[in-house]
Design an enzyme around this catalytic site. Sequence first.
Site, PDB file in Angstrom:
ATOM      1  N   CYS A   1      35.106 -72.327 -24.385  1.00  0.00           N
ATOM      2  CA  CYS A   1      33.839 -71.961 -23.753  1.00  0.00           C
ATOM      3  C   CYS A   1      33.422 -72.930 -22.651  1.00  0.00           C
ATOM      4  O   CYS A   1      32.375 -72.738 -22.029  1.00  0.00           O
ATOM      5  CB  CYS A   1      32.751 -71.854 -24.811  1.00  0.00           C
ATOM      6  SG  CYS A   1      33.117 -70.588 -26.044  1.00  0.00           S
TER       7      CYS A   1
ATOM      8  N   LYS B   1      21.992 -68.010 -22.645  1.00  0.00           N
ATOM      9  CA  LYS B   1      22.686 -67.164 -23.610  1.00  0.00           C
ATOM     10  C   LYS B   1      21.748 -66.258 -24.386  1.00  0.00           C
ATOM     11  O   LYS B   1      22.191 -65.268 -24.970  1.00  0.00           O
ATOM     12  CB  LYS B   1      23.544 -68.027 -24.533  1.00  0.00           C
ATOM     13  CG  LYS B   1      24.708 -68.682 -23.806  1.00  0.00           C
ATOM     14  CD  LYS B   1      25.613 -69.473 -24.747  1.00  0.00           C
ATOM     15  CE  LYS B   1      26.797 -70.070 -24.014  1.00  0.00           C
ATOM     16  NZ  LYS B   1      26.440 -71.167 -23.098  1.00  0.00           N
TER      17      LYS B   1
ATOM     18  N   HIS C   1      26.941 -64.674 -25.080  1.00  0.00           N
ATOM     19  CA  HIS C   1      27.897 -65.757 -24.816  1.00  0.00           C
ATOM     20  C   HIS C   1      29.119 -65.184 -24.107  1.00  0.00           C
ATOM     21  O   HIS C   1      29.918 -64.458 -24.708  1.00  0.00           O
ATOM     22  CB  HIS C   1      28.302 -66.432 -26.120  1.00  0.00           C
ATOM     23  CG  HIS C   1      28.978 -67.756 -25.936  1.00  0.00           C
ATOM     24  ND1 HIS C   1      29.520 -68.171 -24.729  1.00  0.00           N
ATOM     25  CD2 HIS C   1      29.214 -68.770 -26.811  1.00  0.00           C
ATOM     26  CE1 HIS C   1      30.045 -69.365 -24.872  1.00  0.00           C
ATOM     27  NE2 HIS C   1      29.865 -69.759 -26.123  1.00  0.00           N
TER      28      HIS C   1
ATOM     29  N   PHE D   1      35.433 -75.012 -28.195  1.00  0.00           N
ATOM     30  CA  PHE D   1      36.301 -75.272 -29.333  1.00  0.00           C
ATOM     31  C   PHE D   1      37.475 -76.146 -28.891  1.00  0.00           C
ATOM     32  O   PHE D   1      37.979 -76.000 -27.779  1.00  0.00           O
ATOM     33  CB  PHE D   1      36.835 -73.964 -29.908  1.00  0.00           C
ATOM     34  CG  PHE D   1      35.815 -73.154 -30.680  1.00  0.00           C
ATOM     35  CD1 PHE D   1      34.575 -73.662 -31.022  1.00  0.00           C
ATOM     36  CD2 PHE D   1      36.112 -71.855 -31.068  1.00  0.00           C
ATOM     37  CE1 PHE D   1      33.650 -72.916 -31.732  1.00  0.00           C
ATOM     38  CE2 PHE D   1      35.192 -71.089 -31.775  1.00  0.00           C
ATOM     39  CZ  PHE D   1      33.970 -71.626 -32.114  1.00  0.00           C
TER      40      PHE D   1
END
Length: 410
Positions: free
Chosen positions: A165, A334, A339, A398
Site C-alpha cells: 500500500c 480513505k 483503500h 505490508f
Amino acid sequence: MGPAKPPVAITGLGMITPAGENADTTWDGVCSGHSPATKDPLLSGLPVDFSCRIQMSDETMDSRLGRKSWRMGRAEKFAVLAAREAVTDAGLDPKSWDGTRVATVIGCGMGGVQKWEEQHARLHERGPDMVSPLAIPMIIPNQVAGGVSIDLDARGASLTPTTACASGATAIAVARDLLASGLCDVVVAGGAEAAIGRLCTTGFWRMGALSERTDDVTGASRPFAADRDGFVMAEGAGILVMERLDDALARGARPRALLAGCGSTSDAYHPTSPPEGAWGAEAALTLALTEAGISPHDVEHVNAHGTSTPLNDATEAALIARALPHRPSVTSAKGALGHTLGAAGAIEAALTVLTMQHHVVPPVANLQAPAPEFDVDFVVKEPRRQHVRTALSHSFGFGGHNVVLALRAW
C-alpha cells in the site's frame, strides 16, 4: 543524515478514483465527506459484499482510451487515463517531447488479480484453449508503467515499485531520485490498482482487515473513529508529472507544488503489523524532514495513511502526536475513497498538493469524533480553510514499508 536536497517541481496531476473521473471531481468528492461505497455484484455472497469502484462505465473508458484498450488490464487503463490528464495539466505534449528523456515510474501492489481469477476459471471450466493469449500482459503489475510508457511514447526508464500500500508513494520517491541523477528530465509517476475481486477481497477479510458493516456500506470506512473495524476495497490511479524545478521554470511552467523530501524505511518486524512505537515510520518521517531542510514544527498538515483498521490508526495517531506535538491538521482520504492499495500513496500525495493550492483541508469522511485516546487535530464533518505551506503525506505497506513525502507550496 545528509543535507537538504533540491526540491522537485510537481507540474501536473491526474486522478481517476471512486469519487471522480479526474483530479477536479475527485477533489470535490473527497471534500464532500461522503463515501461512494456500494454493494458490489462481483462480491455477492461473500461476507464482505461491498466496495468503492470507479463509476466510469467500461464502454466510456474504452472509448476514451482508443482502439488498443482491448489489450489493457483494468489497472493499466486507470494509469493511462490519469497519466494523460497529468501530462496535459503539466502543459506537455508527447508528440513534441524527447521521449528518451521521459521516465515512467508507477507503483502497483497487486496486479490484475481479477483477471487471474477469470482466466483460472476458464482453464478449469473450459480448457486451455479458452485462456486468453493476453492473460499474462493483463495480469503482470508492471503493465501499469509499461502501458503508460507506450501510450505517451516515454522511452526513458520504466519501473513499477511494488511496496504494497506504499507503492504509489515509493514510485514518487524513486522518480525524485531519477531526476536528481540526471537520467531523465520528466517523470510520469504515481500508482494504479484494480484489485477488487472475490479472492483478494476474501483474503483481506480473512486477515481481519476489512470492515464488515454490510448494513452501512457508505459509513463503513471511518479512519480514526473509536468504532472503526477495517477498510473498504477500492480502485483507482493517481499520477504526478515531476521535473527539476529549474527545468520547469525554464519552459514557463508554474509548479503546482514542490516535492521537498522523501523518507523510505523498513520496519524489518512483521509481514502485516506495524511495531509498537512505529519506529520505522518515525524514521521515514525524520528522513523526509531532513531532506526537505525543515523542522517538525514547520509541518502544518498531514495527509495520514489512515486505513480505518484498529491497529494501523492507533499506531499512526500515536506517531503523529509524538513526532508533531504542535498538532498540525490531519486528514485521511480513505473514508471518502476506500483503500486503493498500491494507488493510495500517489492519490493522497496529489490530494495534499490540492490542499495546498486550494487552502482547504478535506474532512475525514465518516469521522464525527475521533477515538478519545488520539491527541491529534483531525479535520471532521466539513472542509477546513487553512493556508498550508508545508505538509506530509504518509504511506505504509505490508512487509513493513514506510514512505513519507514532504511537500511544500509553490
